[in-house]
Design an enzyme around this catalytic site. Sequence first.
Site, mmCIF file in Angstrom:
data_model
loop_
_atom_site.group_PDB
_atom_site.id
_atom_site.type_symbol
_atom_site.label_atom_id
_atom_site.label_comp_id
_atom_site.label_asym_id
_atom_site.label_seq_id
_atom_site.Cartn_x
_atom_site.Cartn_y
_atom_site.Cartn_z
ATOM 1 N N GLU A 30 0.869 -1.170 0.000
ATOM 2 C CA GLU A 30 0.000 0.000 0.000
ATOM 3 C C GLU A 30 0.911 1.226 0.000
ATOM 4 O OE1 GLU A 30 -2.659 0.405 3.336
ATOM 5 O OE2 GLU A 30 -3.533 2.236 2.486
ATOM 6 N N ARG A 256 5.457 -12.543 9.941
ATOM 7 C CA ARG A 256 6.093 -11.252 9.659
ATOM 8 C C ARG A 256 7.524 -11.288 10.145
ATOM 9 N NH1 ARG A 256 2.229 -7.288 9.154
ATOM 10 N NH2 ARG A 256 3.655 -5.533 9.277
ATOM 11 N N LYS A 266 4.685 0.848 9.438
ATOM 12 C CA LYS A 266 4.797 2.056 8.627
ATOM 13 C C LYS A 266 4.236 3.263 9.365
ATOM 14 C CE LYS A 266 3.204 0.154 4.771
ATOM 15 N NZ LYS A 266 2.575 0.016 3.464
HETATM 16 P P1 ATP Z 1 2.881 -2.138 7.973
HETATM 17 O O1 ATP Z 1 2.212 -2.798 9.112
HETATM 18 O O2 ATP Z 1 4.333 -1.918 8.160
HETATM 19 O O3 ATP Z 1 2.182 -0.915 7.514
HETATM 20 P P2 ATP Z 1 1.585 -3.559 5.924
HETATM 21 O O4 ATP Z 1 1.404 -5.025 5.976
HETATM 22 O O5 ATP Z 1 0.408 -2.720 6.218
HETATM 23 O O6 ATP Z 1 2.828 -3.196 6.796
HETATM 24 P P3 ATP Z 1 1.645 -3.397 3.102
HETATM 25 O O7 ATP Z 1 2.070 -2.278 2.239
HETATM 26 O O8 ATP Z 1 0.213 -3.757 3.141
HETATM 27 O O9 ATP Z 1 2.164 -3.078 4.553
HETATM 28 O O10 ATP Z 1 2.535 -4.676 2.810
HETATM 29 C C1 ATP Z 1 2.863 -5.172 1.551
HETATM 30 C C2 ATP Z 1 3.279 -6.604 1.690
HETATM 31 O O11 ATP Z 1 4.413 -6.725 2.535
HETATM 32 C C3 ATP Z 1 2.175 -7.437 2.301
HETATM 33 O O12 ATP Z 1 2.021 -8.616 1.556
HETATM 34 C C4 ATP Z 1 2.650 -7.726 3.686
HETATM 35 O O13 ATP Z 1 2.201 -8.945 4.131
HETATM 36 C C5 ATP Z 1 4.178 -7.682 3.535
HETATM 37 N N1 ATP Z 1 4.796 -7.274 4.795
HETATM 38 C C6 ATP Z 1 4.590 -6.130 5.471
HETATM 39 N N2 ATP Z 1 5.295 -6.113 6.621
HETATM 40 C C7 ATP Z 1 5.978 -7.275 6.667
HETATM 41 C C8 ATP Z 1 6.897 -7.856 7.600
HETATM 42 N N3 ATP Z 1 7.252 -7.226 8.725
HETATM 43 N N4 ATP Z 1 7.395 -9.075 7.328
HETATM 44 C C9 ATP Z 1 7.064 -9.713 6.194
HETATM 45 N N5 ATP Z 1 6.214 -9.225 5.275
HETATM 46 C C10 ATP Z 1 5.679 -8.018 5.493
HETATM 47 MG MG MG Z 2 -1.327 -2.686 5.025
#
Ligand code: ATP
Ligand code: MG
Length: 552
Positions: A30, A256, A266
Amino acid sequence: MKSNFIKEIINKDLKLGKNRSRVHTRFPPEPNGYLHIGHAKSICLNFGLADDYNGGKCNLRFDDTNPATEDKEYVDSIIEDVKWLGFDWGDRLYYASDYFDQFYMHAIKLINLGKAYVDDQSAETIRKSRGTLTEPGKISKYRSRSIDENLKLFEQMKKGKFKTGSKVLRAKIDMEHPNINMRDPVIYRIIHKEHHRTGSKWCIYPMYDWAHGLEDSIEKITHSLCTLEFENHRPLYDWFLQQLGIFHPQQIEFARLNLNYTIMSKRKLKKLVEKKYVRGWDDPRMPTISGLRRRGYTPQSIIQFSEKIGVAKRDGIIDCAFLEHCLREDLNKTAYRVMGVLNPLKVTILNYPKNKTEYLLAENNPEDSSFGNRKIMFSRELYIEKTDFLENAPSKYFRLSLGKEVRLKHAYYITCVDYKKDKNGIVSELFCNYDPKTKGGWSDDGRKIKGTLHWVSAKDCINAEVRLYNNLFDIENPDSEGENFINHINQNSLIILKNSKLENCLSKPDSNINYQFMRIGYFCVDKDSNSDKLVYNRTVTLKDSWLKKNIK
Ligand code: ATP
Ligand code: MG
């Protein structure tokens, strides 16, 4: 990529000839912030799987369904970061916002099936009436609206007839479902806000659970990998696709990545940037990919790290010392060895002629002769590290003190014969003699020298600012502190040295090169450098605390 439980699932699917034996994954960020090392793990996993299977593909897809938090700056940074890591999406760059029309048509289909309704309750009321694990949810009085009324209201929602937040479209599933995600989840909400790609065309925006499965389905993704917190959402992912009867990818969850002494959300990283606790998203202390890049991490070190930690089904916290270990393993092979004195102490070689200079040969990488050699100047006046001299040295101190002899790397043996102090009583200059018979730093009379120091010639060095970094937080798990994580920022996470003296070859730094300042660590030039001022970042020290702990 080494074997893991995801590969086992894929191998089984391939054996059964599922999806005509295709493997197609996606990385779906995102664009509401910069990518971090956790995303790097997901990138390596998704693109790595596509590489591992013949004809496998991986899409880069922006999950840009919320105009309130997303921005083009983030899109651009994400593209740059994935490219820098070395992954290639070919012509498969997609935006969820390009599918808004399709999402809308699918919603109409769901209404026509009697499986969705417009609810006038506020978000707050809906949240409160969802019930708990032990109590069922409360049925909305709008749940019994006719299909026609729902179609009409939904169209009016799209046309902008209603205020932000005044109505939502909900799936009609089961308010008593044991899984709370299945209790009539919201699938569309009204947000009167410009979208960075669709402008003001839309004022209704899809929720994650609704959009995500549709995006995967539209792109014919075979295996949709996501993090563990979405395990409870899988029944909903499956339900939507089943109702609509469209291509049905398989969602697979993995743990994660969490690292100690930093945070991986983020939203929280954004707070550090906005409240200026750090100098930007690419501050070298940040766990963002852009921060790691600026700090001097190599793509290879991050890929190796991701590969070595593997994929798990349970959350855990990885020691940041292991990430640094992977970095050192790479830099040891690829870094140019040079000399830099962080805290300089002047040395005058009394028996070296006043106007003489000479060039000595130094190897650029003892691990790899193809790096070649360079010439470094030796002169009567030099700098060594302040910490390499002690007035009252203990017997095990092998550096300089009065009467002691040490080797200057690549140069000569020198012996300290005198020193001077400034008005504050701090040692300000050393006086030494050199042994001309030890050129190159070796003697043929079998004399044993234990200490080898790095140095630079005062006649042929440059001034630089050097930035040293430590952990951003002073506790292992700042994330567990909720919003108080801010109170645990390490006050010594950035140390700035303004008067370092570096070998002349560093005056024209190459931002693609990593350097090892002998005995001190790995360094790279920082983008704050300009023609008046050079800035170097310490990427990582030489001491491997992970190896020390893990290999006895
Ligand atoms: P955050 O909680 O940091 O905002 P998010 O999951 O909301 O992370 P996205 O932009 O939706 O961020 O993530 C894109 C991809 O990266 C998703 O498939 C998510 O599962 C993966 N991802 C995000 N954070 C991690 C992590 N700490 N370890 C492994 N994969 C991750
Ligand atoms: Mg997200």
